[in-house]
Scaffold this motif. Structure first.
Motif, PDB file in Angstrom:
ATOM      1  N   TYR A   1      -1.484  -7.891   5.052  1.00  0.00           N
ATOM      2  CA  TYR A   1      -2.769  -7.344   5.483  1.00  0.00           C
ATOM      3  C   TYR A   1      -2.847  -5.881   5.053  1.00  0.00           C
ATOM      4  CZ  TYR A   1      -3.532 -11.312   8.666  1.00  0.00           C
ATOM      5  OH  TYR A   1      -3.726 -12.551   9.200  1.00  0.00           O
ATOM      6  N   ASP A   2      -4.059  -5.355   4.986  1.00  0.00           N
ATOM      7  CA  ASP A   2      -4.237  -3.946   4.635  1.00  0.00           C
ATOM      8  C   ASP A   2      -3.516  -3.041   5.625  1.00  0.00           C
ATOM      9  OD1 ASP A   2      -5.697  -4.516   2.379  1.00  0.00           O
ATOM     10  OD2 ASP A   2      -7.641  -4.280   3.362  1.00  0.00           O
ATOM     11  N   SER A   3      -3.512  -3.432   6.909  1.00  0.00           N
ATOM     12  CA  SER A   3      -2.842  -2.607   7.913  1.00  0.00           C
ATOM     13  C   SER A   3      -1.346  -2.515   7.634  1.00  0.00           C
ATOM     14  CB  SER A   3      -3.082  -3.162   9.317  1.00  0.00           C
ATOM     15  OG  SER A   3      -2.559  -4.472   9.427  1.00  0.00           O
ATOM     16  N   CYS A   4      -0.756  -3.588   7.156  1.00  0.00           N
ATOM     17  CA  CYS A   4       0.668  -3.576   6.817  1.00  0.00           C
ATOM     18  C   CYS A   4       0.909  -2.697   5.592  1.00  0.00           C
ATOM     19  CB  CYS A   4       1.177  -4.986   6.553  1.00  0.00           C
ATOM     20  SG  CYS A   4       2.941  -5.045   6.211  1.00  0.00           S
ATOM     21  N   LYS A   5       0.026  -2.779   4.620  1.00  0.00           N
ATOM     22  CA  LYS A   5       0.147  -1.929   3.432  1.00  0.00           C
ATOM     23  C   LYS A   5       0.083  -0.457   3.820  1.00  0.00           C
ATOM     24  CE  LYS A   5      -1.857  -5.397   0.372  1.00  0.00           C
ATOM     25  NZ  LYS A   5      -3.005  -5.766  -0.437  1.00  0.00           N
ATOM     26  N   ASP A   6      -0.784  -0.127   4.790  1.00  0.00           N
ATOM     27  CA  ASP A   6      -0.886   1.257   5.267  1.00  0.00           C
ATOM     28  C   ASP A   6       0.409   1.710   5.931  1.00  0.00           C
ATOM     29  OD1 ASP A   6      -3.492   1.359   4.330  1.00  0.00           O
ATOM     30  OD2 ASP A   6      -4.389   0.976   6.301  1.00  0.00           O
ATOM     31  N   VAL A   7       1.015   0.822   6.718  1.00  0.00           N
ATOM     32  CA  VAL A   7       2.276   1.148   7.385  1.00  0.00           C
ATOM     33  C   VAL A   7       3.374   1.376   6.354  1.00  0.00           C
ATOM     34  CG1 VAL A   7       4.081   0.246   8.912  1.00  0.00           C
ATOM     35  CG2 VAL A   7       1.685  -0.026   9.530  1.00  0.00           C
ATOM     36  N   VAL A   8       3.403   0.561   5.307  1.00  0.00           N
ATOM     37  CA  VAL A   8       4.396   0.728   4.235  1.00  0.00           C
ATOM     38  C   VAL A   8       4.227   2.098   3.579  1.00  0.00           C
ATOM     39  CG1 VAL A   8       5.125  -0.101   1.952  1.00  0.00           C
ATOM     40  CG2 VAL A   8       4.672  -1.740   3.782  1.00  0.00           C
ATOM     41  N   GLU A   9       3.009   2.492   3.299  1.00  0.00           N
ATOM     42  CA  GLU A   9       2.765   3.788   2.667  1.00  0.00           C
ATOM     43  C   GLU A   9       3.178   4.944   3.581  1.00  0.00           C
ATOM     44  OE1 GLU A   9       2.066   4.350  -0.508  1.00  0.00           O
ATOM     45  OE2 GLU A   9       2.230   2.177  -0.680  1.00  0.00           O
ATOM     46  N   GLN A  10       2.899   4.832   4.866  1.00  0.00           N
ATOM     47  CA  GLN A  10       3.313   5.862   5.815  1.00  0.00           C
ATOM     48  C   GLN A  10       4.838   5.963   5.848  1.00  0.00           C
ATOM     49  OE1 GLN A  10       1.564   5.042   9.650  1.00  0.00           O
ATOM     50  NE2 GLN A  10      -0.454   4.747   8.741  1.00  0.00           N
ATOM     51  N   PHE A  11       5.509   4.824   5.844  1.00  0.00           N
ATOM     52  CA  PHE A  11       6.968   4.803   5.872  1.00  0.00           C
ATOM     53  C   PHE A  11       7.537   5.452   4.614  1.00  0.00           C
ATOM     54  CE2 PHE A  11      11.149   2.926   5.280  1.00  0.00           C
ATOM     55  CZ  PHE A  11      11.705   3.072   6.551  1.00  0.00           C
ATOM     56  N   LYS A  12       6.929   5.166   3.471  1.00  0.00           N
ATOM     57  CA  LYS A  12       7.389   5.751   2.208  1.00  0.00           C
ATOM     58  C   LYS A  12       7.299   7.273   2.244  1.00  0.00           C
ATOM     59  CE  LYS A  12       6.384   1.976  -0.998  1.00  0.00           C
ATOM     60  NZ  LYS A  12       5.545   1.558  -2.145  1.00  0.00           N
ATOM     61  N   LYS A  13       6.253   7.801   2.856  1.00  0.00           N
ATOM     62  CA  LYS A  13       6.092   9.249   2.945  1.00  0.00           C
ATOM     63  C   LYS A  13       7.173   9.878   3.818  1.00  0.00           C
ATOM     64  CE  LYS A  13       1.145   9.292   2.102  1.00  0.00           C
ATOM     65  NZ  LYS A  13      -0.185   9.516   2.683  1.00  0.00           N
ATOM     66  N   LEU A  14       7.595   9.164   4.859  1.00  0.00           N
ATOM     67  CA  LEU A  14       8.620   9.686   5.765  1.00  0.00           C
ATOM     68  C   LEU A  14      10.032   9.501   5.219  1.00  0.00           C
ATOM     69  CD1 LEU A  14       7.245   8.432   9.202  1.00  0.00           C
ATOM     70  CD2 LEU A  14       7.283  10.782   8.351  1.00  0.00           C
ATOM     71  N   ASN A  15      10.220   8.540   4.330  1.00  0.00           N
ATOM     72  CA  ASN A  15      11.540   8.200   3.806  1.00  0.00           C
ATOM     73  C   ASN A  15      11.499   8.231   2.281  1.00  0.00           C
ATOM     74  OD1 ASN A  15      13.090   7.141   6.363  1.00  0.00           O
ATOM     75  ND2 ASN A  15      11.012   6.334   6.463  1.00  0.00           N
TER      76      ASN A  15
ATOM     77  N   ASN B   1      19.535   9.828   9.497  1.00  0.00           N
ATOM     78  CA  ASN B   1      20.197  10.717   8.538  1.00  0.00           C
ATOM     79  C   ASN B   1      19.513  10.716   7.178  1.00  0.00           C
ATOM     80  OD1 ASN B   1      22.178  11.475  10.365  1.00  0.00           O
ATOM     81  ND2 ASN B   1      23.437   9.709   9.856  1.00  0.00           N
ATOM     82  N   ASP B   2      18.419   9.990   7.076  1.00  0.00           N
ATOM     83  CA  ASP B   2      17.644   9.913   5.837  1.00  0.00           C
ATOM     84  C   ASP B   2      18.504   9.460   4.656  1.00  0.00           C
ATOM     85  OD1 ASP B   2      15.184  10.053   4.531  1.00  0.00           O
ATOM     86  OD2 ASP B   2      15.621  12.042   3.750  1.00  0.00           O
ATOM     87  N   ASN B   3      19.359   8.484   4.902  1.00  0.00           N
ATOM     88  CA  ASN B   3      20.229   7.992   3.834  1.00  0.00           C
ATOM     89  C   ASN B   3      19.869   6.582   3.383  1.00  0.00           C
ATOM     90  OD1 ASN B   3      21.056   6.607   6.064  1.00  0.00           O
ATOM     91  ND2 ASN B   3      23.186   7.253   5.990  1.00  0.00           N
ATOM     92  N   LEU B   4      18.702   6.121   3.760  1.00  0.00           N
ATOM     93  CA  LEU B   4      18.250   4.792   3.359  1.00  0.00           C
ATOM     94  C   LEU B   4      18.060   4.734   1.853  1.00  0.00           C
ATOM     95  CD1 LEU B   4      17.119   2.001   4.399  1.00  0.00           C
ATOM     96  CD2 LEU B   4      14.869   3.063   4.232  1.00  0.00           C
ATOM     97  N   LYS B   5      18.697   3.788   1.214  1.00  0.00           N
ATOM     98  CA  LYS B   5      18.559   3.630  -0.241  1.00  0.00           C
ATOM     99  C   LYS B   5      17.559   2.534  -0.591  1.00  0.00           C
ATOM    100  CE  LYS B   5      21.589   6.761  -0.918  1.00  0.00           C
ATOM    101  NZ  LYS B   5      21.076   8.034  -0.613  1.00  0.00           N
ATOM    102  N   ALA B   6      17.626   1.421   0.136  1.00  0.00           N
ATOM    103  CA  ALA B   6      16.697   0.317  -0.128  1.00  0.00           C
ATOM    104  C   ALA B   6      16.458  -0.451   1.154  1.00  0.00           C
ATOM    105  CB  ALA B   6      17.246  -0.607  -1.195  1.00  0.00           C
ATOM    106  N   PHE B   7      15.239  -0.868   1.326  1.00  0.00           N
ATOM    107  CA  PHE B   7      14.823  -1.650   2.487  1.00  0.00           C
ATOM    108  C   PHE B   7      14.020  -2.816   1.937  1.00  0.00           C
ATOM    109  CE2 PHE B   7      11.596  -1.852   6.111  1.00  0.00           C
ATOM    110  CZ  PHE B   7      12.383  -2.683   6.880  1.00  0.00           C
TER     111      PHE B   7
ATOM    112  N   THR C   1      13.854   3.183  -1.225  1.00  0.00           N
ATOM    113  CA  THR C   1      12.930   2.273  -1.891  1.00  0.00           C
ATOM    114  C   THR C   1      12.613   1.124  -0.945  1.00  0.00           C
ATOM    115  OG1 THR C   1      13.919   2.768  -4.024  1.00  0.00           O
ATOM    116  CG2 THR C   1      12.639   0.745  -3.875  1.00  0.00           C
ATOM    117  N   ILE C   2      11.357   0.754  -0.882  1.00  0.00           N
ATOM    118  CA  ILE C   2      10.942  -0.392  -0.080  1.00  0.00           C
ATOM    119  C   ILE C   2      10.496  -1.491  -1.030  1.00  0.00           C
ATOM    120  CG2 ILE C   2       9.336  -1.263   1.635  1.00  0.00           C
ATOM    121  CD1 ILE C   2       9.098   1.617   2.633  1.00  0.00           C
ATOM    122  N   ASN C   3      11.073  -2.662  -0.858  1.00  0.00           N
ATOM    123  CA  ASN C   3      10.720  -3.820  -1.670  1.00  0.00           C
ATOM    124  C   ASN C   3      10.134  -4.892  -0.767  1.00  0.00           C
ATOM    125  OD1 ASN C   3      11.987  -2.800  -4.149  1.00  0.00           O
ATOM    126  ND2 ASN C   3      13.876  -3.062  -3.014  1.00  0.00           N
TER     127      ASN C   3
END
Length: 64
Positions: free
Chosen positions: A33-47, A18-24, A51-53
């Motif tokens: 790792y760089d691969s994890c940083k890339d996954v975080v950025e992809q997630f931010k674009k979709l959501n 429902n795209d109601n995520l406020k904080a994760f 906010t991701i902390n």
């Protein structure tokens, strides 16, 4: 093979259909790792409404 970070973010994305995520928050004692940083950025674009902390505690390298 899917890495742990990707699986975590995929599961959260599905649960957030429902795209109601406020904080994760992720608490880790490892360096990202760089691969994890890339996954975080992809997630931010979709959501864009949430906010991701990433909280690193007593940072250490994997396998140590």
């Amino acid at each position: 093979m899917v890495n742990d970070e990707t699986k975590i973010f995929e599961d959260v994305h599905v649960l957030n259909n429902n795209d109601n995520l406020k904080a994760f928050n992720i608490l880790t004692s490892f360096l990202m790792y760089d691969s994890c940083k890339d996954v975080v950025e992809q997630f931010k674009k979709l959501n864009r409404n949430g906010t991701i902390n990433i909280i690193q505690k007593k940072v250490r390298k994997h396998g140590k």
